[in-house]
Scaffold this motif. Structure first.
Motif, short mmCIF file in Angstrom:
data_model
loop_
_atom_site.label_atom_id
_atom_site.label_comp_id
_atom_site.label_asym_id
_atom_site.label_seq_id
_atom_site.Cartn_x
_atom_site.Cartn_y
_atom_site.Cartn_z
N PRO A 1 0.82 -1.22 -0.22
CA PRO A 1 -0.04 0.01 -0.04
C PRO A 1 0.90 1.21 0.15
N GLN A 2 2.05 1.40 0.49
CA GLN A 2 2.74 2.40 0.88
C GLN A 2 3.38 2.55 -0.67
N MET A 3 3.80 1.56 -1.14
CA MET A 3 4.40 1.79 -2.55
C MET A 3 3.37 2.30 -3.60
N VAL A 4 2.25 1.89 -3.71
CA VAL A 4 1.07 2.25 -4.38
C VAL A 4 1.02 3.71 -4.16
N GLU A 5 0.72 3.95 -3.00
CA GLU A 5 0.54 5.48 -2.65
C GLU A 5 1.72 6.46 -3.05
N ARG A 6 2.89 6.05 -2.86
CA ARG A 6 3.86 6.65 -3.18
C ARG A 6 4.06 6.84 -4.85
N PHE A 7 3.88 5.81 -5.40
CA PHE A 7 3.76 5.72 -6.98
C PHE A 7 2.79 6.81 -7.63
N MET A 8 1.40 6.75 -6.69
CA MET A 8 0.44 7.64 -7.48
C MET A 8 0.87 9.22 -6.94
N ALA A 9 1.36 9.27 -6.07
CA ALA A 9 1.44 10.48 -5.37
C ALA A 9 2.79 11.33 -6.33
N THR A 10 3.72 10.62 -6.96
CA THR A 10 4.64 11.14 -7.93
C THR A 10 4.45 11.23 -9.18
N ASP A 11 3.37 10.45 -9.63
CA ASP A 11 2.72 10.58 -11.11
C ASP A 11 2.16 11.58 -11.40
#
Length: 89
Positions: A52-62
């Motif tokens: 979940p943290q990885m997905v959150e970070r990915f979306m936040a930086t896209d």
């Protein structure tokens, strides 16, 4: 669009889901957890908790996702393209 009687619902509870990983991606997740444990000195007992943290970070930086999300919220937002302008008419 007609206004509904209900407003937006607050959704602060985590959601459960099932994710299938290809074997190489799962091995990379395990390796990532191992590297993270080495860097922080804190073991990662369940690497799946990183997802979940990885997905959150990915979306936040896209950046493109951020733009699209803003447009979804307010379609009247002026969208400025980064493309070069064409020849003057």
């Amino acid at each position: 669009m007609a206004k509904l009687k209900l407003g937006a619902l607050e959704d602060d509870k985590p959601k459960r889901g099932t994710v299938e990983f290809t074997p190489p991606v799962y091995r990379d997740l395990l390796a990532y957890a191992e590297v993270l444990a080495q860097q922080t000195g804190i073991p990662v007992p369940d690497p799946m908790k990183l997802v979940p943290q990885m997905v959150e970070r990915f979306m936040a930086t896209d950046r493109e996702f951020s733009r699209a999300k803003r447009l979804l919220r307010d379609p009247n937002t002026l969208h400025i393209s980064r493309k070069e302008p064409g020849p003057a008419a």
